[in-house]
Design a protein around this motif. Structure first.
Motif, short mmCIF file in Angstrom:
data_model
loop_
_atom_site.label_atom_id
_atom_site.label_comp_id
_atom_site.label_asym_id
_atom_site.label_seq_id
_atom_site.Cartn_x
_atom_site.Cartn_y
_atom_site.Cartn_z
N ASP A 158 0.60 6.21 -4.73
CA ASP A 158 1.46 6.27 -3.54
C ASP A 158 1.16 5.04 -2.68
O ASP A 158 0.11 4.96 -2.04
CB ASP A 158 1.18 7.56 -2.77
CG ASP A 158 2.13 7.75 -1.60
OD1 ASP A 158 3.03 6.90 -1.41
OD2 ASP A 158 1.98 8.75 -0.87
N TYR A 159 2.08 4.06 -2.69
CA TYR A 159 1.91 2.82 -1.95
C TYR A 159 2.67 2.88 -0.62
O TYR A 159 3.80 3.39 -0.56
CB TYR A 159 2.45 1.63 -2.75
CG TYR A 159 1.80 1.39 -4.08
CD1 TYR A 159 0.72 0.53 -4.22
CD2 TYR A 159 2.29 2.03 -5.23
CE1 TYR A 159 0.14 0.30 -5.46
CE2 TYR A 159 1.71 1.81 -6.47
CZ TYR A 159 0.64 0.95 -6.58
OH TYR A 159 0.07 0.72 -7.81
N SER A 160 2.06 2.32 0.40
CA SER A 160 2.72 2.22 1.70
C SER A 160 2.48 0.82 2.28
O SER A 160 1.55 0.12 1.87
CB SER A 160 2.21 3.29 2.67
OG SER A 160 0.81 3.15 2.88
N GLN A 161 3.33 0.44 3.21
CA GLN A 161 3.25 -0.88 3.86
C GLN A 161 3.25 -2.02 2.85
O GLN A 161 2.57 -3.03 3.03
CB GLN A 161 2.02 -0.97 4.76
CG GLN A 161 2.04 -0.01 5.93
CD GLN A 161 0.88 -0.21 6.89
OE1 GLN A 161 0.47 0.71 7.59
NE2 GLN A 161 0.31 -1.41 6.93
N SER A 166 7.82 0.63 0.35
CA SER A 166 6.90 1.64 -0.17
C SER A 166 7.25 1.90 -1.63
O SER A 166 8.30 1.51 -2.12
CB SER A 166 6.97 2.93 0.66
OG SER A 166 8.28 3.47 0.59
N SER A 217 12.89 -0.35 -0.54
CA SER A 217 12.80 -1.64 0.14
C SER A 217 14.17 -2.05 0.65
O SER A 217 15.17 -1.34 0.44
CB SER A 217 12.25 -2.72 -0.81
OG SER A 217 13.18 -3.02 -1.81
N ASN A 236 6.13 -5.42 6.27
CA ASN A 236 5.44 -4.33 5.54
C ASN A 236 6.30 -3.07 5.48
O ASN A 236 5.79 -1.96 5.58
CB ASN A 236 4.10 -3.99 6.20
CG ASN A 236 3.10 -5.11 6.12
OD1 ASN A 236 2.93 -5.89 7.05
ND2 ASN A 236 2.41 -5.20 4.98
N HIS A 237 7.59 -3.22 5.27
CA HIS A 237 8.50 -2.08 5.36
C HIS A 237 8.76 -1.38 4.03
O HIS A 237 9.45 -0.36 4.01
CB HIS A 237 9.84 -2.54 5.96
CG HIS A 237 9.71 -3.04 7.36
ND1 HIS A 237 10.71 -3.78 7.99
CD2 HIS A 237 8.71 -2.92 8.27
CE1 HIS A 237 10.31 -4.10 9.21
NE2 HIS A 237 9.11 -3.58 9.40
N GLU A 242 -1.37 -4.15 2.46
CA GLU A 242 -0.70 -3.14 1.66
C GLU A 242 -1.71 -2.04 1.32
O GLU A 242 -2.88 -2.32 1.07
CB GLU A 242 -0.14 -3.76 0.38
CG GLU A 242 0.88 -4.85 0.65
CD GLU A 242 1.45 -5.43 -0.64
OE1 GLU A 242 2.61 -5.88 -0.63
OE2 GLU A 242 0.73 -5.44 -1.66
N LYS A 243 -1.25 -0.80 1.25
CA LYS A 243 -2.16 0.33 1.09
C LYS A 243 -1.76 1.19 -0.10
O LYS A 243 -0.58 1.35 -0.41
CB LYS A 243 -2.20 1.16 2.37
CG LYS A 243 -2.73 0.37 3.58
CD LYS A 243 -2.63 1.14 4.86
CE LYS A 243 -3.31 0.39 6.01
NZ LYS A 243 -2.74 -0.95 6.23
#
Length: 700
Positions: free
Chosen positions: A523-526, A556, A589, A553-554, A496-497
């Motif tokens: 800002d979160y992605s994956q 955000s 999500s 990981n879909h 997760e990023k």
């Protein structure tokens, strides 16, 4: 009245409060009484200008702002010079709060969500994403990571020490991955214990009460020679069980024993530290059978135990004020057994090296490396299974950070990055840049941009969990027949990023007042999400349909918020500290899994938007002090937990300089309240009860 309350008067006053509340039976009465009590204390204290012997109440707010912290950059810095959202919980704060655990003490920090999930379970997070298995918070004890890579989180019942031995707790809100590596995404908690030289002599403490049934602790500090002080300690306690909202016994009584030692040896410019702890816990849990529908689970709950220990060696060489070397290594092992819920044996080994030096007059450089090994074995239970059962994982990392002085005493810039390699997602790069501007000695403005990652856990790759019956989930669409959702790991699950933007401002209003404001956009992605797999017919009895739920990981998220902390000493013997936290979360999500995903899909409904904490520490005289702590937490929609207001109170009396008698009331505004529910493991929710305990402490 002579301005001082005697011990019998205090006991009579508290007893009167309880009797009146029982007679009237009104939920607001205790709140009014406590507020009246606060007003009474204010009036009586006006007649007493004597100051207690507490070192922190003797300090002005200006002096407290100059307390040095080390977690942000791995070197001592004044709090006013730190380009990060930092809050320090001192030993005095812990003692006056009456907190009996590290998680309870963390409630004092802004932006930190602490929810009790049972007698021995807590969810602790920073800036959202709370639950039992919080995976975006790095937790350290004396720089030793206690983050568990088996499930990505911290088991707080295993993280304890003698509360009197804690020097301070440094809480970083926001990413600190450049310094502390992967999983330091939303923040870092570093529990720093006292040096052996600061714990000389003997300390004895004991007490008990309603929820805190009984506790005792002992510590002895001495010297092998003038350069080698040491201490040893032991503590134990027993805490009562909680009840579910339906009134049933959760069978989660907690009995704990712990001991440890620390030896510090000074030799010239070198400091050597050897420290270790061992512990044993007996605890329990009760699962929600209506959700699981597994006949093998008893309605009377399950008892189990956990035991373990750690040993740490550290070498510090101080070459000058701006040059030093640090080497640390530790070994940790834990055995956890709560059949048929969970069973594992985990051990870790860590080596950490750091070198700091100055260059070209304006640069303060720090670089280092780390190696960490995790080995765990997880036998199958009816609820959880891992494949393979045994696995060893490795993490290698290196970092470099440059703190630059652009304009002396006015403008500072920090830039750095960390490279981490793990067995699940490979190489991770986590850069960071921070700017600090101090136009004068009373004001400072800072900003930062950071990248951080949360690496996969073994559970997200290898686990199979019999989670819950879909038709038992509130809000889930009606089904023609029962279906058991089974969570399954995915070996292609990635990190997760986070890309974080932060801005902060501190102002010293007067020598007796200060304000600290910090804001953020994350800002979160994956992020971890879930997808529904194939529907199959199970092989066990009774036969039922099983729906696989796979991690991906879909998801955000975009979150933003701010925290405000104020510190004020209206009188030399009275300190007020308050903070307010706000957060808003926008989650993207899978809508089909949001109803049973509290970790990501519905984390906005698990995170309270508003939190308020107000503490009043008042020394009525040299012998008597009263400490009040008021808290508000807004509603948590996912678990149907309404917002609540509660108060803790501690009255301490010192008949002699080295003797303290105390009585503590916890969660005084209601008989009980729920704070959160448990994710993944479908335990019965717990009501946190009101509690009163008393005790004594002796030092010599």
């Amino acid at each position: 009245m002579n301005g001082t309350l005697t011990k019998p008067q205090l006991i009579q006053m508290f007893s009167g409060f309880t009797r009146r509340k029982q007679r009237l039976g009104h939920k607001w009465l205790l709140r009014l009484v406590m507020l009246s009590f606060l007003g009474y204390l204010t009036k009586t204290a006006a007649a007493s200008n004597k100051q207690g012997d507490d070192p922190f109440l003797n300090l002005s707010i200006e002096e407290l702002m100059n307390v040095k912290v080390t977690t942000v950059s791995r070197r001592p810095q004044k709090l006013t010079e730190v380009a990060s959202a930092v809050f320090v919980i001192t030993q005095d704060d812990i003692r006056r709060s009456g907190a009996t655990s590290i998680p309870d003490a963390l409630r004092m920090a802004p932006g930190v969500q602490v929810d009790r999930l049972g007698t021995e379970g807590w969810g602790v997070s920073i800036r959202g994403f709370n639950g039992l298995f919080v995976n975006k918070l790095q937790v350290l004890i004396d720089g030793r990571s206690v983050y568990n890579p088996l499930f990505s989180g911290t088991l707080w019942d295993q993280q304890d020490t003698l509360m009197e031995d804690i020097e301070r707790i440094e809480v970083i809100r926001g990413p600190a991955a450049t310094v502390w590596g992967v999983n330091a995404v939303n923040g870092v908690v570093n529990v720093i214990t006292k040096k052996a030289a600061d714990t000389q002599g003997t300390l004895l403490s004991a007490g008990g009460g309603s929820f805190e049934h009984g506790f005792a602790g002992a510590r002895y500090g001495g010297k092998f020679n003038e350069d080698t002080p040491f201490r040893v300690y032991a503590k134990g306690f027993t805490r009562d069980h909680t009840h579910s909202p339906a009134g049933s016994n959760n069978h989660d009584q907690w009995h704990s024993a712990r001991g440890g030692f620390r030896i510090d040896h000074h030799r010239g410019i070198d400091l050597y530290t050897l420290q270790g702890d061992v512990f044993a816990n007996a605890m329990g849990d009760t699962l929600n059978q209506s959700v699981l529908n597994l006949p093998s689970f008893s309605a009377n709950g399950h008892r189990g135990n956990t035991e373990g220990g750690n040993i740490r060696f550290r070498w510090d060489r101080t070459l000058s004020e701006s040059s030093s070397i640090m080497f640390q290594t530790y070994y940790d092992r834990v055995r956890y057994k709560l059949i048929p819920i969970a069973n594992f044996d985990a051990e870790s080994f860590d080596i950490d090296f750091q070198h700091r030096f100055s260059a070209f007059k304006r640069h303060d450089l720090t670089w280092g490396g780390n190696y960490r090994l995790y080995h765990n074995t997880v036998p199958d239970t009816d609820l959880i299974a891992f494949s393979p059962r045994t696995q060893t994982n490795h993490v290698y990392s290196g970092f470099i950070r440059d703190d630059m002085t652009l304009i002396r005493e006015r403008l500072f810039f920090s830039i750095g990055t960390r490279l981490d390699h793990n067995d699940f997602s490979g190489l991770e790069i986590q850069p960071n840049a921070r700017l600090m501007w101090t136009p004068d000695e009373h004001n400072s403005l800072w900003m930062a941009i950071s990248r951080a990652v949360r690496t996969p856990s073994r559970a997200e790759n290898d686990v199979k969990i019999n989670t819950m019956q879909l038709d038992a989930i509130p809000g889930f669409p009606a089904l023609p027949f029962p279906i058991l959702a089974v969570f399954q790991g995915n070996n292609s699950f990635n990190s997760e990023k986070l890309l974080a933007y932060e801005l902060g401002y501190r102002r010293q209003l007067t020598p007796q007042a200060s304000v600290d404001i910090s804001g953020f956009v994350n800002d979160y992605s994956q992020l971890r999400d879930f997808s529904l797999g194939a529907l199959t017919l199970g092989t066990g009895l009774p036969r039922q349909f099983i729906l696989s739920t796979l991690a991906n990981n879909h998801a955000s998220a975009l979150t933003y918020g701010f925290e405000v902390t104020t510190d004020w000493k209206p009188k030399s013997n009275w300190r007020l500290q308050g903070n307010y936290s706000f957060i808003d979360m926008q989650i993207s999500s899978n809508p089909l899994t949001k109803s049973f995903d509290s970790t990501t899909g519905s984390t906005d409904k698990v995170t309270p938007q508003h939190q308020i904490s107000i503490r009043s520490n008042y020394d009525l005289s040299e012998k008597l002090e009263v400490n009040l702590w008021l808290r508000y937490v807004s509603h948590i929609a996912y678990y149907n937990v309404p917002g609540f207001v509660t108060m803790d109170a501690k009255v301490a009396y010192k008949p002699l300089k080295n003797v303290e008698l105390f009585v503590v009331g916890q969660n005084l505004f209601s008989q009980n309240h729920q704070e959160l529910g448990v994710d993944f493991v479908p335990s019965l929710p717990a009501l946190v009860p009101r509690g009163i305990y008393g005790g004594a402490q002796l030092r010599f």
